[in-house]
Design an enzyme around this catalytic site. Structure first.
Site, PDB file in Angstrom:
ATOM      1  CG  HIS A   1      -1.725  -1.343   1.236  1.00 14.73           C
ATOM      2  ND1 HIS A   1      -2.766  -1.664   0.412  1.00 14.73           N
ATOM      3  CD2 HIS A   1      -1.497  -2.454   2.004  1.00 14.73           C
ATOM      4  CE1 HIS A   1      -3.181  -2.899   0.674  1.00 14.73           C
ATOM      5  NE2 HIS A   1      -2.431  -3.409   1.635  1.00 14.73           N
TER       6      HIS A   1
ATOM      7  CD  GLU B   1      -2.261  -3.548   5.002  1.00 19.75           C
ATOM      8  OE1 GLU B   1      -3.461  -3.316   4.784  1.00 19.75           O
ATOM      9  OE2 GLU B   1      -1.638  -4.490   4.476  1.00 19.75           O
TER      10      GLU B   1
ATOM     11  CG  HIS C   1       0.399  -6.745   2.386  1.00 13.25           C
ATOM     12  ND1 HIS C   1      -0.532  -5.910   1.820  1.00 13.25           N
ATOM     13  CD2 HIS C   1       1.349  -6.958   1.436  1.00 13.25           C
ATOM     14  CE1 HIS C   1      -0.168  -5.632   0.579  1.00 13.25           C
ATOM     15  NE2 HIS C   1       0.968  -6.256   0.322  1.00 13.25           N
TER      16      HIS C   1
ATOM     17  CD  GLU D   1      -1.971 -10.230   4.539  1.00 12.77           C
ATOM     18  OE1 GLU D   1      -1.810  -9.245   5.287  1.00 12.77           O
ATOM     19  OE2 GLU D   1      -2.641 -10.173   3.491  1.00 12.77           O
TER      20      GLU D   1
END
Ligand SMILES: [Zn+2]
Length: 176
Positions: free
Chosen positions: A9, A24, A77, A141
């Protein structure tokens, strides 16, 4: 050995936002930079998809890694779920029975050992950065930003450093 680090992101795309407002995109950037510092110290060549809070398309992330000739690609992430109870660590790869799957397994185990969150395991997923990269690529993640306890951890410098250490140890274990 060239490791491409992709902070998920950024810029116009903050990714998931925690219940207490943690972005995030800020967490992934900090872990990515910490990971890069460790790997550089250990003698790896490191390149980043971004080193600041800026917008980078998914295809550009893969393209940058391909053009640089990365040996491995690691995307960072935080997970998120409508079920706020969901928690733990998982790692994704594109195709089963590949080097990427083994790489995902080693890095996920190492990360779980370091940050001591629930081990959700590794999964195959059709994510653009994994599909479009030409080297073994994984997407980590780290923990759930949608979970209050894990959001608090992800906000902490120590936990982020531990995420970086766990991922770096896994990369070292797999590549040496
Ligand atoms: Zn994300």
């Amino acid at each position: 050995m060239k490791i491409f680090i992709d902070a998920g992101h950024g810029g116009k795309n903050p990714g998931a936002i925690g219940q207490n407002g943690l972005y995030e995109s800020n967490v992934t950037l900090d872990i990515a930079l910490k990971l890069g510092r460790i790997l550089t110290e250990w003698g790896y060549e490191v390149e980043y998809s971004r080193k600041t809070d800026k917008t980078v398309s998914l295809s550009d992330r893969a393209k940058m890694a391909n053009e640089w000739g990365a040996n491995f690609f690691v995307s960072i992430h935080c997970n998120s779920n409508v079920n706020k109870e969901a928690n733990g660590t998982s790692t994704y790869f594109y195709k089963p029975n590949t080097v990427a799957e083994s790489f995902a397994s080693v890095v996920n185990n190492s990360l779980v050992r370091q940050i001591e969150r629930k081990d959700l395991g590794i999964f195959s997923a059709n994510f653009a950065v994994l599909r479009l990269t030409r080297m073994p690529a994984i997407l980590v993640e780290t923990a759930f930003i949608s979970n209050l306890a894990e959001e608090a951890l992800l906000a902490s410098n120590t936990f982020r450093q531990n995420c970086a250490i766990g991922i770096a140890n896994g990369i070292a274990e797999f590549t040496t």
